[in-house]
Design a protein around this motif. Sequence first.
Motif, PDB file in Angstrom:
ATOM      1  N   THR A 222      -0.180   9.314  -8.535  1.00  0.00           N
ATOM      2  CA  THR A 222       1.131   9.642  -9.112  1.00  0.00           C
ATOM      3  C   THR A 222       2.097   8.457  -9.011  1.00  0.00           C
ATOM      4  OG1 THR A 222       1.990  10.545  -7.038  1.00  0.00           O
ATOM      5  CG2 THR A 222       0.904  12.083  -8.520  1.00  0.00           C
ATOM      6  N   HIS A 223       1.813   7.521  -8.096  1.00  0.00           N
ATOM      7  CA  HIS A 223       2.704   6.358  -7.949  1.00  0.00           C
ATOM      8  C   HIS A 223       2.555   5.361  -9.088  1.00  0.00           C
ATOM      9  CE1 HIS A 223       4.108   7.505  -4.004  1.00  0.00           C
ATOM     10  NE2 HIS A 223       2.873   7.652  -3.580  1.00  0.00           N
TER      11      HIS A 223
ATOM     12  N   LEU B 133       3.574  -0.393 -12.955  1.00  0.00           N
ATOM     13  CA  LEU B 133       3.570   0.308 -11.672  1.00  0.00           C
ATOM     14  C   LEU B 133       2.380  -0.116 -10.820  1.00  0.00           C
ATOM     15  CD1 LEU B 133       4.633   3.891 -12.814  1.00  0.00           C
ATOM     16  CD2 LEU B 133       6.048   2.016 -11.977  1.00  0.00           C
TER      17      LEU B 133
ATOM     18  N   THR C  78       3.286  -1.614  -7.168  1.00  0.00           N
ATOM     19  CA  THR C  78       2.881  -0.945  -5.923  1.00  0.00           C
ATOM     20  C   THR C  78       1.612  -1.525  -5.328  1.00  0.00           C
ATOM     21  OG1 THR C  78       1.518   0.646  -7.104  1.00  0.00           O
ATOM     22  CG2 THR C  78       3.819   1.259  -6.759  1.00  0.00           C
TER      23      THR C  78
ATOM     24  N   PRO D 227       7.885   7.110  -1.353  1.00  0.00           N
ATOM     25  CA  PRO D 227       7.865   6.304  -2.577  1.00  0.00           C
ATOM     26  C   PRO D 227       7.298   4.925  -2.277  1.00  0.00           C
ATOM     27  CG  PRO D 227      10.115   6.667  -1.794  1.00  0.00           C
ATOM     28  CD  PRO D 227       9.228   7.540  -0.979  1.00  0.00           C
TER      29      PRO D 227
ATOM     30  N   ARG E  49      11.461   1.774  -8.039  1.00  0.00           N
ATOM     31  CA  ARG E  49      11.537   2.593  -9.240  1.00  0.00           C
ATOM     32  C   ARG E  49      11.241   4.055  -8.918  1.00  0.00           C
ATOM     33  NH1 ARG E  49       7.352   5.665 -11.656  1.00  0.00           N
ATOM     34  NH2 ARG E  49       7.811   6.022 -13.835  1.00  0.00           N
ATOM     35  N   SER E  50      10.176   4.313  -8.133  1.00  0.00           N
ATOM     36  CA  SER E  50       9.864   5.715  -7.872  1.00  0.00           C
ATOM     37  C   SER E  50      10.874   6.313  -6.893  1.00  0.00           C
ATOM     38  CB  SER E  50       8.426   5.897  -7.400  1.00  0.00           C
ATOM     39  OG  SER E  50       8.149   5.113  -6.282  1.00  0.00           O
TER      40      SER E  50
ATOM     41  N   GLN F  88      13.265   9.654  -7.394  1.00  0.00           N
ATOM     42  CA  GLN F  88      13.357  10.732  -6.400  1.00  0.00           C
ATOM     43  C   GLN F  88      14.794  10.989  -5.963  1.00  0.00           C
ATOM     44  OE1 GLN F  88      10.921  10.323  -2.883  1.00  0.00           O
ATOM     45  NE2 GLN F  88       9.045  10.148  -4.068  1.00  0.00           N
TER      46      GLN F  88
END
Lengths: 468, 512
Positions: free
Chosen positions: A391-392, A419, A423, B103, B107-108, B112
Amino acid sequence: MNPLLSAPLSVLNVGVGSFADAIASQGGTATRIDWTPPAQGDRAAGMALARLVNHPRIEAANAKAYRKLVAAQPRLIGIGVAGKTLPGIGRRMILHAGPPIAWARMCGPMQGAIIGAILFEGWATSAAKARALAASGKIGFAPCHHHGAVGPMAGIISPSMPVWAIENAAGGNRTYSNLNEGLGKVLRFGANGAEVIERLRWMRTVLAPTLQAGLARLGPVELKPLMAQALHMGDEVHNRNAAATSLLIKKLAPALLKSGAASADIAATIEFMAGTDHFFLNLSMAACKAMLDAAHGVPYSSLVTTMARNGVDFGIRVGGLGRRWFTAPAPVVDGLYFAGYAMADAAADLGDSAITETAGIGGFAMAAAPAIVKFVGGTAADALANTVAMTHITLGRNNAFTLPALDFAGTPCGIDARLVVDTGILPVINTGIAHKAPGVGQIGAGVTRAPLACFTQAVTALAAAVKG
Amino acid sequence: MVSATRIFPNLYRDSISLMQLSAVLAARPGIDNVSAVMATPANLALLAEAGLAPGRVAAGPNDLLIVARGKDSAAVTAALDAAAAEIARPTVAAAGVAGPSLPRSLRSARLQVPAANLALVSTPGEYAAAEAMKALRLGLNVMLFSDNVDLDDEVALKRLAKARGLMVMGPDCGTAIVNGVPLGFANAVRRGAIGVVGASGTGTQQVTCLVHRLGAGISHAIGTGGHDLSRRVGGITMVQGIRALAADQATKVIVLISKPPAPEVARAVLKAARNCGKPVVVNFIGAAPDSVRGQNLHVAATLDHAARVAVALAQGGAPPGPDLGQLPPVRLGPMAAGQRYVRGLYSGGTFCYEASAMLGAALGTVWSNAPVDPRRRLGDARKSKGHTLIDLGDDAFTRGHPHPMIDFRLRNERLLREAEDAEVAAIVLDVVLGFGAHPDPAAELAPVIEKARATVRRRGREIAVVGFVCGTELDPQGLDRQANALRSAGMILTESNAQAARLAASIAGGRR
């Protein structure tokens, strides 16, 4: 005026964790970020990525692409012959899995499968002559993906092979896949002996026409609900297709019986499907490609629309970057091996089947498939963790594919190349493992990861596209 | 001596956690030196400089590398095992609050927490500009705690921020307080009417603590980072900070803290100050007071003075003069002939700088590794001569080692060595409390001060250990507890850095 001083402070903390504690202890709000150096420490790629974060063009493009991805309605419309059906395929052309590759660089199983396809087509009379022909340059080789198709493992499709035809009812685009041969000595693992060629002939002359008769009787088969149901029955529709294959048989059997085909052919067809747990895999793959092709081609989109391997290179394509492949060496899978085999026997990662993960199932839906958790660490919790981790790096959750073990949350869907780079979380891929020698077959299965380098290249190219 | 290394692949820990780990491991019996780092090329080079070159290791930037040296392999192995155990232990916060799915990117986190309005970035410097860029693109203000960010990147970030109506505090911004919430290395202080814009983290800590101790409070303290007032950057953040505080209802008085800026930058900053409509107290540390003019502008000679002027103005009174007031009595036995020099061992660079300026004015030549007068730069920062003030937070000391506010080993060793010097009359120390600082500085310092004084007395001399505690009773370490422990060890405590410098100058000056 900047409202920082007038609004309650809410901090996103990147780096030293104890700073978040101090903020919380004094009545502030702090959200910790589990940070690692982006692009696994590649500073230039990290900076290129930073300039693309929340970029209005890319956000708008991704929103559009994602809508098309989840709106797609792939359905099985029939069976055709590759040479007459696949767009752009030539008379002396053989399609293969993964990104483009020349004969000399192909891995053992792919070369073995091509020799088998040449024998099957009758372009040569012996394996040695077939090999010479393949090396002569007189046969055109191209990725399945360049002709609207996908194929598992070696992914070999030659002109007279039957292919599934799938249409996206929402977008009108069509995709194709070969038919699954079962396990053991099969073309997709590079086997090319007489029994392999004989089976391919039977599939062309009996299996395909019989299935086509049944499908003509049945009408289009909606694949998305079938896959969604299979996810609720323990498949992730990549490495486990037992439920989906059963569901397909359930749909087809009555139609086959009413189709007017010879009863011996119907019996052989049902028997073959019943003995082939992965029979649905090729449909799952073509359905995923139909969804992703619909989303491909939106300028500036960073949505990953293809992940595929040819046993030498791992390649991805990105929605806003046209037909370009971004490749890196395909990894060797550190998985579970059948008795008598080890990692040293394995071919590097192979096949177009990573299209399932690209569409948000397969390894991304691991939470659906507790029966095969041995591949991901052994516990059901590991399976859930694999899905949650994805989901990240995805744009959203596909509510058409829900996961009972996660309270019916949708599968993480739509990989954003940005992403992945940001990440450092690499897309997880459930995969079978082929022996590096042609024809030995599957020697294990496991989980692998898409190489970061594919995504850093894509992000760098996207940065250039946005600038230009 | 034997050395050994251990690699933890694909395991990221922040540098402060690793420094804390290094400090714990170094205190183990039989361990001579130890360092835990992410195996970036820069960190590997630092290890080599620290004499801990690990040789050829299969470790990259995503791998945690520990190198330990000790008297035998048993001690080294035990230390590495202890490190592995420590690394495996989940932090309380990570195990409790966070759950399994924190997170993984700004960005994430932003998705949230839609109300988020600031990113606090303290990653290694080489990655910090990218994180700050992301934060700005996501509409967040930034506090950039990280140092070693390129000046070009700083300029680009600050221009982008300005264009988007956002603010970048830093890079190298150690301290800020926004809406009463401490960010980075800050002290717990009362809220009130005094706003601060500081280019120096410890300078801001000093002023906010003194304001608190004078009974007033802080509205906000905005950090700019040490390069903001350079010609290249042009004071973008300081001007933004002045305007933000000018618009802020709670702020009645503004304090500006910086080393003397480039003249054209000073003009721009002071113009913004003159036009802001509120009284502004300006402390350009070590600068001549007549460099600042304007109706609403008040020049402060020291950080101490800046705090007192700001409190007086906030309370509607007349600003006091620069006189530092009553110094504490010095009750010491007789010193030996020849004891005449001051040695300052500072963990805060701004404290060292301010004291250098004051001692230079009072005593003449003052040597330093970070001198006010560039001609007075020490050749070897590890050897004092005459009056010497050392900034132990300087890169030369912190490369490969924890900061002296966290790790007292370097300062304690130096303290004992300076006390051995028969020409030394006074040693000056700063003790910094607050979030991010050592949990109990007095526990580290007091025994060493006692030992130094005992050694000196055995040799028939006497020595003054002078200093101040920068902190408040609200800080986690507790001001009174720290001060009492230090006084019991024989340290003479003043209220501020300036007072400590003045006292040291008077002790040494009386002995010329």
